[in-house]
Design a protein around this motif. Structure first.
Motif, PDB file in Angstrom:
ATOM      1  N   UNK A  22     -10.086   4.899  -6.522  1.00  0.00           N
ATOM      2  CA  UNK A  22     -11.410   5.301  -5.514  1.00  0.00           C
ATOM      3  C   UNK A  22     -10.842   6.560  -5.166  1.00  0.00           C
ATOM      4  N   UNK A  23      -9.838   7.047  -5.501  1.00  0.00           N
ATOM      5  CA  UNK A  23      -9.323   8.543  -4.872  1.00  0.00           C
ATOM      6  C   UNK A  23     -10.597   9.307  -4.993  1.00  0.00           C
ATOM      7  N   UNK A  24     -11.110   9.737  -5.945  1.00  0.00           N
ATOM      8  CA  UNK A  24     -12.601  10.169  -5.292  1.00  0.00           C
ATOM      9  C   UNK A  24     -13.933  10.519  -5.848  1.00  0.00           C
ATOM     10  N   UNK A  25     -14.208   8.693  -4.825  1.00  0.00           N
ATOM     11  CA  UNK A  25     -15.130   8.340  -5.220  1.00  0.00           C
ATOM     12  C   UNK A  25     -15.327   7.465  -2.991  1.00  0.00           C
ATOM     13  N   UNK A  26     -15.536   8.316  -2.337  1.00  0.00           N
ATOM     14  CA  UNK A  26     -14.942   7.837  -1.408  1.00  0.00           C
ATOM     15  C   UNK A  26     -16.532   6.719  -0.769  1.00  0.00           C
TER      16      UNK A  26
ATOM     17  N   UNK B 239       4.976  -8.463  -2.964  1.00  0.00           N
ATOM     18  CA  UNK B 239       5.147  -7.446  -3.132  1.00  0.00           C
ATOM     19  C   UNK B 239       4.134  -6.436  -4.487  1.00  0.00           C
ATOM     20  N   UNK B 240       4.438  -6.761  -5.344  1.00  0.00           N
ATOM     21  CA  UNK B 240       4.190  -6.183  -6.363  1.00  0.00           C
ATOM     22  C   UNK B 240       2.792  -6.121  -6.700  1.00  0.00           C
ATOM     23  N   UNK B 241       2.230  -7.961  -6.423  1.00  0.00           N
ATOM     24  CA  UNK B 241       0.235  -8.000  -6.181  1.00  0.00           C
ATOM     25  C   UNK B 241      -0.008  -6.770  -5.005  1.00  0.00           C
ATOM     26  N   UNK B 242       0.425  -6.844  -4.348  1.00  0.00           N
ATOM     27  CA  UNK B 242       0.333  -6.028  -2.602  1.00  0.00           C
ATOM     28  C   UNK B 242       0.035  -4.063  -3.724  1.00  0.00           C
ATOM     29  N   UNK B 243       1.117  -4.186  -4.015  1.00  0.00           N
ATOM     30  CA  UNK B 243       1.101  -2.486  -4.794  1.00  0.00           C
ATOM     31  C   UNK B 243      -0.233  -2.782  -6.256  1.00  0.00           C
ATOM     32  N   UNK B 244      -0.582  -3.498  -7.122  1.00  0.00           N
ATOM     33  CA  UNK B 244      -2.128  -3.260  -7.804  1.00  0.00           C
ATOM     34  C   UNK B 244      -3.129  -3.235  -7.227  1.00  0.00           C
ATOM     35  N   UNK B 245      -3.274  -4.154  -6.120  1.00  0.00           N
ATOM     36  CA  UNK B 245      -3.893  -4.097  -5.745  1.00  0.00           C
ATOM     37  C   UNK B 245      -4.121  -2.731  -4.215  1.00  0.00           C
ATOM     38  N   UNK B 246      -3.336  -2.164  -3.928  1.00  0.00           N
ATOM     39  CA  UNK B 246      -3.256  -0.783  -3.466  1.00  0.00           C
ATOM     40  C   UNK B 246      -3.365   0.504  -4.867  1.00  0.00           C
ATOM     41  N   UNK B 247      -3.079  -0.183  -5.578  1.00  0.00           N
ATOM     42  CA  UNK B 247      -3.186   1.093  -6.893  1.00  0.00           C
ATOM     43  C   UNK B 247      -4.824   0.777  -7.432  1.00  0.00           C
ATOM     44  N   UNK B 248      -6.114  -0.528  -7.128  1.00  0.00           N
ATOM     45  CA  UNK B 248      -7.008  -0.368  -7.503  1.00  0.00           C
ATOM     46  C   UNK B 248      -7.490   0.229  -6.295  1.00  0.00           C
ATOM     47  N   UNK B 249      -7.314  -0.283  -4.964  1.00  0.00           N
ATOM     48  CA  UNK B 249      -7.943   0.164  -4.107  1.00  0.00           C
ATOM     49  C   UNK B 249      -8.277   1.813  -3.511  1.00  0.00           C
ATOM     50  N   UNK B 250      -6.952   2.708  -4.150  1.00  0.00           N
ATOM     51  CA  UNK B 250      -6.552   3.752  -3.139  1.00  0.00           C
ATOM     52  C   UNK B 250      -6.853   4.995  -4.742  1.00  0.00           C
ATOM     53  N   UNK B 251      -5.961   4.814  -5.590  1.00  0.00           N
ATOM     54  CA  UNK B 251      -5.603   5.614  -6.680  1.00  0.00           C
ATOM     55  C   UNK B 251      -6.888   5.720  -7.681  1.00  0.00           C
TER      56      UNK B 251
END
Length: 120
Positions: free
Chosen positions: A92-96, A78-90
Protein backbone atom coordinates in the motif's frame (compact mmCIF):
# COMPACT_ATOMS: atom_id res chain seq x y z
CA UNK A 1 10.32 -9.36 3.23
CA UNK A 2 10.65 -9.20 -0.52
CA UNK A 3 7.92 -9.79 -3.06
CA UNK A 4 9.12 -13.30 -3.98
CA UNK A 5 8.99 -14.38 -0.31
CA UNK A 6 5.49 -12.96 0.03
CA UNK A 7 4.35 -14.95 -3.01
CA UNK A 8 5.67 -18.18 -1.49
CA UNK A 9 3.91 -17.42 1.80
CA UNK A 10 0.63 -16.49 0.13
CA UNK A 11 0.79 -19.63 -2.01
CA UNK A 12 1.27 -21.71 1.13
CA UNK A 13 -1.83 -20.16 2.71
CA UNK A 14 -3.90 -20.16 -0.50
CA UNK A 15 -5.26 -23.67 -0.06
CA UNK A 16 -8.27 -24.33 2.21
CA UNK A 17 -6.64 -27.35 3.84
CA UNK A 18 -3.33 -25.59 4.50
CA UNK A 19 -5.11 -22.52 5.81
CA UNK A 20 -7.08 -24.72 8.22
CA UNK A 21 -3.89 -26.45 9.35
CA UNK A 22 -2.22 -23.07 9.90
CA UNK A 23 -5.22 -21.83 11.89
CA UNK A 24 -5.13 -24.96 14.05
CA UNK A 25 -1.46 -24.46 14.86
CA UNK A 26 -1.89 -20.75 15.57
CA UNK A 27 -4.74 -21.57 17.97
CA UNK A 28 -2.48 -24.12 19.70
CA UNK A 29 -0.31 -21.22 20.81
CA UNK A 30 3.42 -21.10 21.44
CA UNK A 31 3.66 -24.75 22.54
CA UNK A 32 2.53 -25.91 19.11
CA UNK A 33 0.90 -29.22 18.31
CA UNK A 34 1.98 -32.71 17.29
CA UNK A 35 1.52 -33.66 13.64
CA UNK A 36 -0.90 -36.47 14.48
CA UNK A 37 -3.10 -34.17 16.52
CA UNK A 38 -3.07 -31.61 13.71
CA UNK A 39 -4.30 -34.27 11.27
CA UNK A 40 -6.99 -35.42 13.71
CA UNK A 41 -8.13 -31.87 14.48
CA UNK A 42 -8.58 -31.21 10.77
CA UNK A 43 -10.06 -34.66 9.99
CA UNK A 44 -7.48 -35.28 7.26
CA UNK A 45 -5.21 -38.26 6.57
CA UNK A 46 -1.71 -38.15 8.04
CA UNK A 47 -0.08 -38.01 4.60
CA UNK A 48 -2.23 -35.01 3.60
CA UNK A 49 -1.36 -33.25 6.86
CA UNK A 50 2.31 -34.03 6.24
CA UNK A 51 2.15 -32.40 2.81
CA UNK A 52 0.43 -29.30 4.17
CA UNK A 53 2.90 -29.06 7.06
CA UNK A 54 5.86 -29.43 4.71
CA UNK A 55 4.65 -26.60 2.46
CA UNK A 56 3.90 -24.29 5.41
CA UNK A 57 7.26 -25.08 7.01
CA UNK A 58 9.09 -24.56 3.71
CA UNK A 59 7.46 -21.14 3.41
CA UNK A 60 8.75 -20.24 6.88
CA UNK A 61 5.29 -19.97 8.44
CA UNK A 62 5.92 -22.94 10.76
CA UNK A 63 8.85 -24.39 12.62
CA UNK A 64 9.13 -27.99 13.75
CA UNK A 65 11.05 -29.96 16.32
CA UNK A 66 11.12 -33.56 17.44
CA UNK A 67 9.80 -34.50 20.87
CA UNK A 68 10.32 -38.22 21.32
CA UNK A 69 8.42 -39.91 18.50
CA UNK A 70 6.34 -36.84 17.67
CA UNK A 71 7.11 -33.84 15.51
CA UNK A 72 5.74 -30.67 17.06
CA UNK A 73 4.82 -27.78 14.78
CA UNK A 74 4.66 -24.18 15.93
CA UNK A 75 3.58 -21.04 14.12
CA UNK A 76 6.46 -18.73 13.30
CA UNK A 77 4.72 -15.54 14.43
CA UNK A 78 7.70 -13.33 13.56
CA UNK A 79 7.65 -14.53 9.98
CA UNK A 80 3.86 -14.21 9.78
CA UNK A 81 4.13 -10.65 11.14
CA UNK A 82 6.67 -9.86 8.41
CA UNK A 83 4.17 -11.07 5.78
CA UNK A 84 1.40 -8.95 7.29
CA UNK A 85 3.77 -5.97 7.49
CA UNK A 86 4.70 -6.43 3.83
CA UNK A 87 1.03 -6.47 2.85
CA UNK A 88 0.21 -3.51 5.08
CA UNK A 89 3.17 -1.28 4.27
CA UNK A 90 4.92 -2.26 1.06
CA UNK A 91 1.87 -3.16 -1.01
CA UNK A 92 0.00 0.00 0.00
CA UNK A 93 3.09 2.23 -0.16
CA UNK A 94 1.71 4.60 -2.79
CA UNK A 95 -1.91 4.38 -1.75
CA UNK A 96 -2.56 6.25 1.48
CA UNK A 97 -6.26 5.38 1.40
CA UNK A 98 -5.57 1.63 1.30
CA UNK A 99 -2.94 1.87 4.05
CA UNK A 100 -5.26 3.90 6.27
CA UNK A 101 -8.15 1.46 5.73
CA UNK A 102 -6.00 -1.57 6.57
CA UNK A 103 -4.48 0.07 9.62
CA UNK A 104 -7.95 1.03 10.85
CA UNK A 105 -9.13 -2.55 10.36
CA UNK A 106 -6.27 -3.90 12.50
CA UNK A 107 -6.94 -1.26 15.19
CA UNK A 108 -10.64 -2.19 15.28
CA UNK A 109 -10.00 -5.94 15.29
CA UNK A 110 -7.50 -6.64 18.06
CA UNK A 111 -5.76 -10.01 17.99
CA UNK A 112 -7.55 -11.25 21.10
CA UNK A 113 -10.87 -10.89 19.25
CA UNK A 114 -9.66 -12.74 16.14
CA UNK A 115 -11.38 -16.02 17.01
CA UNK A 116 -14.70 -14.29 17.60
CA UNK A 117 -14.48 -12.55 14.21
CA UNK A 118 -13.47 -15.76 12.44
CA UNK A 119 -16.65 -17.46 13.67
CA UNK A 120 -18.89 -14.59 12.59
Amino acid sequence: MISDDAVVNLFALAHPGRLNVFRTIVKAGPDGMAAGKIAAANAIPANTASTHLSILTGAGLLSAYRDGRSIIYRANFTHYAELMGFLLNDVTENNAEAATALQAWFRNHPANDASAHAKA
